[in-house]
Design an enzyme around this catalytic site. Structure first.
Site, short mmCIF file in Angstrom:
data_model
loop_
_atom_site.label_atom_id
_atom_site.label_comp_id
_atom_site.label_asym_id
_atom_site.label_seq_id
_atom_site.Cartn_x
_atom_site.Cartn_y
_atom_site.Cartn_z
N THR A 44 16.62 17.33 -6.79
CA THR A 44 17.37 17.06 -5.56
C THR A 44 18.70 16.39 -5.88
O THR A 44 19.75 16.77 -5.35
CB THR A 44 16.56 16.15 -4.63
OG1 THR A 44 15.30 16.76 -4.36
CG2 THR A 44 17.30 15.91 -3.32
N TYR A 107 10.68 23.84 4.43
CA TYR A 107 10.96 24.68 5.60
C TYR A 107 9.74 25.48 6.07
O TYR A 107 9.45 25.51 7.26
CB TYR A 107 12.15 25.63 5.35
CG TYR A 107 12.60 26.31 6.64
CD1 TYR A 107 13.39 25.62 7.55
CD2 TYR A 107 12.21 27.60 6.95
CE1 TYR A 107 13.77 26.20 8.73
CE2 TYR A 107 12.59 28.20 8.14
CZ TYR A 107 13.38 27.50 9.03
OH TYR A 107 13.75 28.08 10.22
N TYR A 133 5.98 17.76 -7.13
CA TYR A 133 6.98 16.86 -6.53
C TYR A 133 6.74 16.81 -5.02
O TYR A 133 7.02 17.77 -4.31
CB TYR A 133 8.37 17.36 -6.87
CG TYR A 133 9.53 16.54 -6.32
CD1 TYR A 133 9.37 15.26 -5.81
CD2 TYR A 133 10.82 17.07 -6.34
CE1 TYR A 133 10.43 14.53 -5.32
CE2 TYR A 133 11.90 16.35 -5.86
CZ TYR A 133 11.71 15.09 -5.36
OH TYR A 133 12.78 14.37 -4.87
N ARG A 138 12.16 15.30 2.58
CA ARG A 138 13.01 16.46 2.32
C ARG A 138 12.35 17.77 2.75
O ARG A 138 13.02 18.71 3.15
CB ARG A 138 13.33 16.55 0.82
CG ARG A 138 14.24 15.44 0.31
CD ARG A 138 15.70 15.81 0.49
NE ARG A 138 16.58 14.79 -0.08
CZ ARG A 138 17.89 14.93 -0.19
NH1 ARG A 138 18.48 16.03 0.21
NH2 ARG A 138 18.63 13.96 -0.68
N LYS A 161 5.34 13.72 -9.15
CA LYS A 161 6.39 12.80 -8.72
C LYS A 161 6.12 12.49 -7.25
O LYS A 161 6.30 13.34 -6.38
CB LYS A 161 7.78 13.43 -8.89
CG LYS A 161 8.93 12.54 -8.42
CD LYS A 161 10.28 13.23 -8.54
CE LYS A 161 11.39 12.35 -7.98
NZ LYS A 161 12.72 13.00 -8.05
N ILE A 203 11.02 8.87 -12.01
CA ILE A 203 12.12 9.83 -12.09
C ILE A 203 13.19 9.27 -11.18
O ILE A 203 13.09 9.32 -9.95
CB ILE A 203 11.67 11.25 -11.68
CG1 ILE A 203 10.60 11.75 -12.65
CG2 ILE A 203 12.88 12.20 -11.68
CD1 ILE A 203 10.08 13.14 -12.35
#
Length: 291
Positions: A44, A107, A133, A138, A161, A203
């Site tokens: 990202t 989405y 992740y 997001r 993550k 991270i």
């Protein structure tokens, strides 16, 4: 397998909007010189969402070349289309990535079973260590601890993550599958509490500008120096917060620019920082003697 202070490295652009390879190579050297354990391109923070296929591959290839096996490279290869994620991941493998970072499908908002099948397909088709992740802010949906625990049964799914901000969820993964899958903090400001619960590292966004300091805190935790780690955590807290006063990676890229390391340019729909938030950012950077 992957542990310690890992940087979600920014992707610098020229004023014309093209990939700034020379600045990128210098950023990688800055990370390695300051002890960063793993480089993570095209996450990202690396603006993967606005890189086309050619650029995506170029950034990963450049990172692998510059690192030259001095530390592991975990390439961001996630997509909301499973077939596309497999294709990008296979290409990263061919280029020599040590592992891949796979953001949850965004989405589409799949069910938990859909998430499981997505990651199962990638695990079965790409022979590389894989880091899941989970970033609900997001993607629009959360991958539950139960789903992660199911996925931990795949040998090449080695870590997650966790950027859900939910310490209970992360702890549940560690408690039930900690011998099969490592938890990595996806939020700088939660690194200390998550590692106290058994996470193996972070991270990091902040490591783009303070790699030595993030590594030092992680090392203090690894060595059980809790008083020192707590002091370092609290000292960095305002920086961590400043990195999110606008959408990531706008603040961290602006910070790197103010430090003379690259251009601040981001790609639409991201835009440059507003004047008010820029002044707040400068105040924090000045306090830490970065500018």
């Amino acid at each position: 397998m992957f542990y310690g202070s890992m940087v979600a490295i920014i992707t610098p652009f020229t004023a014309e909007g093209t990939f700034d390879e020379e600045s990128y190579r210098q950023l990688i050297e800055f990370q390695i010189e300051n002890g960063t354990d793993v480089i993570v391109p095209c996450g990202t923070t690396g603006e993967s969402a606005t890189l086309n296929y050619e650029e995506h591959n170029q950034v990963i290839k450049t990172c692998i070349e510059q690192v030259n096996k001095r530390v592991p490279v975990i390439a961001g290869t996630g997509s909301n289309a499973t077939a596309e994620a497999i294709e990008i991941s296979q290409h990263a493998k061919e280029m020599g990535a040590d592992g891949i970072l796979l953001v949850s499908p965004y989405y589409n908002k799949p069910s938990q079973e859909g998430l499981f099948q997505h990651y199962k397909a990638i695990a079965e088709n790409v022979a590389l260590p894989q880091v899941l992740y989970n970033v609900p802010g997001r993607t629009g949906m959360n991958m539950t601890a139960a789903t992660t625990i199911r996925l931990a049964e795949f040998d090449n799914i080695v870590a997650i993550k966790e950027a859900s901000g939910d310490l209970t969820q992360a702890s549940e993964i560690i408690a039930n599958a900690g011998d099969k899958i490592d938890v990595l903090s996806g939020d700088d400001f939660l690194t200390l509490p998550l590692m106290a619960c058994g996470a193996k590292g972070v991270i990091s966004v902040t490591a783009n500008i303070l790699p030595k300091e993030v590594k030092s805190m992680v090392k203090s935790i690894q060595n059980g120096q809790w008083d020192e780690a707590r002091k370092q955590h609290l000292n960095l807290l305002d920086v961590h917060q400043a990195m999110f006063i606008e959408s990531n990676p706008v603040p961290v890229k602006t910070s790197a620019s103010l430090m003379g390391k690259c251009q601040a340019d981001v790609r639409l729909p991201l835009v440059s920082m507003g004047d008010a938030t820029l002044e707040k950012l400068k105040t924090v950077l000045s306090k830490h003697q970065l500018i």
